[in-house]
Design a protein around this motif. Structure first.
Motif, short mmCIF file in Angstrom:
data_model
loop_
_atom_site.label_atom_id
_atom_site.label_comp_id
_atom_site.label_asym_id
_atom_site.label_seq_id
_atom_site.Cartn_x
_atom_site.Cartn_y
_atom_site.Cartn_z
N GLU A 129 -98.30 60.83 5.43
CA GLU A 129 -98.91 59.63 4.87
C GLU A 129 -97.90 58.49 4.71
OE1 GLU A 129 -99.55 62.77 3.42
OE2 GLU A 129 -101.39 62.79 4.63
N ASN A 130 -96.65 58.81 4.26
CA ASN A 130 -95.73 57.71 3.94
C ASN A 130 -94.56 57.55 4.91
OD1 ASN A 130 -93.69 59.59 3.16
ND2 ASN A 130 -94.53 59.70 1.09
N GLY A 131 -94.24 58.57 5.72
CA GLY A 131 -93.22 58.45 6.74
C GLY A 131 -91.78 58.42 6.26
N GLU B 265 -85.24 55.51 16.38
CA GLU B 265 -84.38 54.69 15.54
C GLU B 265 -84.82 54.77 14.08
OE1 GLU B 265 -82.86 50.02 15.27
OE2 GLU B 265 -84.19 50.70 16.88
N LEU B 266 -83.83 54.81 13.16
CA LEU B 266 -84.13 54.72 11.74
C LEU B 266 -84.38 53.27 11.38
CD1 LEU B 266 -81.55 57.11 9.99
CD2 LEU B 266 -83.91 57.59 10.64
N THR B 267 -85.43 53.05 10.60
CA THR B 267 -85.75 51.71 10.14
C THR B 267 -86.05 51.76 8.64
OG1 THR B 267 -88.13 51.94 10.54
CG2 THR B 267 -86.78 51.15 12.38
N VAL C 178 -74.02 62.22 13.65
CA VAL C 178 -75.10 62.11 14.63
C VAL C 178 -76.36 62.77 14.07
CG1 VAL C 178 -75.86 62.64 16.98
CG2 VAL C 178 -73.44 62.17 16.52
N LEU C 179 -77.49 62.10 14.23
CA LEU C 179 -78.79 62.65 13.85
C LEU C 179 -79.57 62.95 15.13
CD1 LEU C 179 -81.00 63.38 11.79
CD2 LEU C 179 -81.64 60.96 11.75
N ILE D 114 -80.82 59.93 17.47
CA ILE D 114 -81.50 58.89 16.72
C ILE D 114 -80.50 57.77 16.41
CG2 ILE D 114 -82.72 58.34 14.57
CD1 ILE D 114 -84.27 60.13 16.56
N LEU D 115 -80.92 56.54 16.65
CA LEU D 115 -80.05 55.38 16.48
C LEU D 115 -80.15 54.80 15.07
CD1 LEU D 115 -80.83 53.62 19.88
CD2 LEU D 115 -78.99 55.26 19.37
#
Length: 539
Positions: free
Chosen positions: A120-122, A151-153, A83-84, A95-96
Motif C-alpha cells: 500500500e505505501n511502498g 532507483e531509490l527515491t 551496494v543494494l 539499485i541506484l
C-alpha cells in the motif's frame, strides 16, 4: 618525538585492555522489570543435525548484511560495502541512488526491511553508517525510501546517531516493525565506557520511532533533559540480531559480545541491560572488563554463550516448512560458521542447542522469507535457502572453496620489497608503532593480543609460515580479503576475512608490526609504494 611515540603506545595499550574502571551508570530511575535468571550455554555442539542443507539463491555478494522481500517474491539484499541488489530469479540488479556509506571495518550498508504494508505505501527502511562531508567520524542512520524502477527515491532520513565517532566498530544494526512502530539498533560504536550507559549519547541502544520518524510520546526518556528521546532500552554492546517473538509479541535481540558473553535479551522499555558495567565476557586480549556479572537495576540476559559464537542475524521459525523446528529460534554464527538452533521451552527458556548447516561459512544475516523458508546471508558467497535433505531431491550445492584471494598471485615475483637493513631506525620504529595501533583497532578481535588466533577458526599470526612465506598473499588478504581454505603451520583454516578498508600505508605498517612481533622475523621492510603494487586482479 619519543614522548609522542610513548603516548601513542600507551593509547594503543589502553585501547586493547579497554580499561577496567567503568564510567558512571546512567543517572535514570531504574525501570521496573522481572529479573531474569541468566542461563549459560549448554554443552558444546559437536555434530550437525544433518537434516538440512543450503541451496544457493544468489551468489557474488561479499557481505550480505540484510535482506527483505517485495510482494512479487523478489528480494532486496544489502552488500555492506554500499551496494543494494534487487534479486529476482537468481539474477542481481544494482539499485541506484543509494546513500554513500562509511564502508570501513564494520561500517557500511546495513539492514533493510520492507514496511509490513509495503503493497500500500511502498516504504523501504534501511540502516547504514553515515558519511558527513564536513565532519569526521560516522554513526548509524535510519532512512526510508521508495523503489521506482531500479532507483531509490523519496529518501527521508528518520534518525541519525550522534555525536559522530571516529572508530569503525559496532554500528549494529537491525530493523523490526511492530504495531505502527519501527525499532532499530545501534551498537556502542566502540565507545563502551561512554555511550551505552549515557542516555544523552547515541550508541549501545535499542530505539523506537513512529514509522514516519516521529518520537513516540510514551518513549521512556521523553522530556528528560538532553536525553536521546528515541531510546527504548540501553546498556547494549552491539545488537546484530533482532526479531519479534511471535508468542509473546516481545522484541528479542542478541548481543555480539566481547570474548565470551554473547547474550540473548528480550527487550523491555526503559530497562538497562548492563553493558559494560556487568558482563559475562572478557576483553579480546584476555584481560578483565569488570568483576561484576550482576547489579541491582540491570537486567540479566535470558541466555549467554561462553565461548562466544559471534552471533549475527536471528529469526523465530514460524513456518510449516520446518515442522520439527517450528516455534524455536535460529541464530547465525560468524565465528563457527553454522546456523544455531535454540529449542525454546513453553516459558521461553533455552532448552537445547543444535547445529544446522555446519561449515556453510560466516553467517551474517538470517531471515524467514514469505515462502516460509529460512534464508541465510554468507560472507564471501551470497544468500542461501535452507532446505530439507529429505524433501529436496536435488539442490544447488555450495561450491567447494579453495584459497581464493581473487588473484593467482602472479605479481609475487614482480614486487621487490625494501630490506629492513635499508630502512632507518626511526622509520622502522614509527611504522611499528602505527602498525601496532592498527592491529589493536582492527585485527585483535580475531587474531587476539599475542597473535595466537583461535584454534580451528582464526589462524595464528605468531610463528605463522603463511605470514613469512606468503608475503604477497598476506598483503593481498589484508587489502582485499580472503575466502576459502588456507594452510597455516600445517593446519587447515577455512573461512572469510573481509576487506578491512585500510590504506596502503596502514597495510604496510600492520605488516611491519605483525612480521616482527611474537617471535616472527623478516628481512623485508614494507612500504606504501610496495603495497600499492599488490593489485586485485580481474577475473
Amino acid at each position: 618525538m619519543k614522548q609522542s611515540i610513548s603516548f601513542l603506545f600507551l593509547v594503543s595499550l589502553l585501547f586493547i585492555s579497554c580499561g577496567e574502571k567503568q564510567k558512571e551508570v546512567a543517572k535514570v530511575t531504574p525501570a521496573p522489570f522481572n529479573q531474569l535468571k541468566a542461563v549459560k550455554t549448554t554443552k558444546e555442539i559437536t555434530k550437525d543435525q544433518e537434516n538440512y542443507k543450503a541451496e544457493l539463491v544468489v551468489g557474488g555478494i561479499d557481505i550480505p548484511w540484510g535482506m527483505t522481500w517485495l510482494p512479487d517474491g523478489s528480494m532486496l539484499v544489502t552488500e555492506r560495502l554500499g551496494v543494494l541488489y534487487h534479486v529476482k530469479d537468481g539474477k542481481k540488479t544494482i539499485i541506484l541512488n543509494v546513500p554513500e556509506v562509511f564502508a570501513r571495518n564494520q561500517g557500511g550498508l546495513l539492514d533493510i526491511a520492507a514496511h509490513p504494508n509495503y503493497k500500500e505505501n511502498g516504504w523501504i527502511y534501511i540502516t547504514y553508517s553515515l558519511v558527513k562531508k564536513n565532519e569526521k567520524g560516522s554513526h548509524t542512520a535510519l532512512i526510508r525510501a521508495k523503489l521506482e524502477g531500479n532507483e531509490l527515491t523519496s529518501i527521508e532520513k528518520l534518525y541519525e546517531g550522534s555525536p559522530n565517532v571516529k572508530t569503525a566498530h559496532h554500528f549494529g544494526s537491525r530493523i523490526v516493525f511492530d504495531d505502527g512502530y519501527v525499532y532499530f539498533t545501534i551498537g556502542d560504536r566502540g565507545k563502551r565506557d561512554e555511550n551505552p550507559q549515557d542516555i544523552t549519547k547515541d550508541g549501545g541502544k535499542v530505539y523506537r520511532l513512529h514509522e514516519d520518524g516521529r518520537i513516540p510520546d510514551d518513549n521512556p526518556f521523553v522530556g528528560q533533559k538532553d536525553a536521546k528521546e528515541a531510546i527504548f532500552s540501553f546498556g547494549h554492546r552491539n545488537p546484530q540480531g533482532m526479531a519479534m517473538n511471535p508468542r509473546t509479541q516481545q522484541i528479542w535481540v542478541h548481543e555480539h559480545g566481547p570474548r565470551g558473553g554473547d547474550e540473548i535479551n528480550p527487550i523491555t522499555k526503559a530497562v538497562n541491560y548492563g553493558w559494560p558495567v556487568i558482563t559475562y565476557g572478557i576483553n579480546y586480549s584476555g584481560t578483565t572488563i569488570t568483576d561484576e556479572t550482576a547489579r541491582e537495576g540491570m537486567q540479566q540476559p535470558l541466555y549467554y554463550w561462553v565461548p562466544s559464537i559471534a552471533p549475527s542475524g536471528m529469526a523465530f521459525v514460524t513456518s510449516d516448512v520446518y515442522p520439527d523446528l517450528k516455534g524455536n529460534l535460529v541464530v547465525g554464527s560468524l565465528k563457527f560458521q553454522y546456523l544455531e538452533l535454540l529449542t525454546l521451552t513453553p516459558d521461553e527458556k533455552v532448552a537445547k542447542r543444535e547445529k544446522l548447516l555446519d561449515g556453510i561459512g560466516r553467517v551474517r544475516s538470517v531471515r524467514q522469507g514469505p515462502d516460509g523458508y529460512i534464508y541465510v546471508g554468507i560472507d564471501g558467497e551470497g544468500v542461501f535457502r535452507m532446505v530439507s535433505k529429505v524433501s529436496q531431491k536435488k539442490s544447488q550445492e555450495k561450491p567447494k572453496n579453495t584459497a581464493d584471494t581473487d588473484s593467482n598471485m602472479s605479481e609475487a615475483t614482480a614486487i621487490t620489497f625494501m630490506k629492513r637493513s635499508e630502512a632507518s631506525a626511526k622509520e622502522k620504529e614509527e611504522s611499528f608503532k602505527r602498525g601496532e595501533a592498527v592491529y589493536n583497532n582492527v585485527c585483535v578481535q580475531c587474531h587476539l593480543a599475542k597473535g595466537e588466533g583461535v584454534a580451528k577458526v582464526y589462524p595464528p599470526l605468531a610463528g605463522s609460515d603463511w605470514l613469512t612465506d606468503k608475503v604477497v598473499e598476506s598483503i593481498h588478504s589484508v587489502k582485499y580479503g580472503l575466502k576459502g581454505e588456507i594452510l597455516v603451520n600445517g593446519v587447515k583454516y577455512r573461512g572469510i576475512m573481509s576487506p578491512l578498508g585500510l590504506s596502503d600505508k596502514q597495510v604496510a605498517d600492520v605488516m611491519n608490526y605483525t612480521s616482527t612481533s611474537w617471535g616472527n622475523e623478516t628481512e623485508n621492510f614494507y612500504t606504501e609504494e610496495a603495497v600499492s603494487k599488490v593489485q586485485k586482479e580481474k577475473k
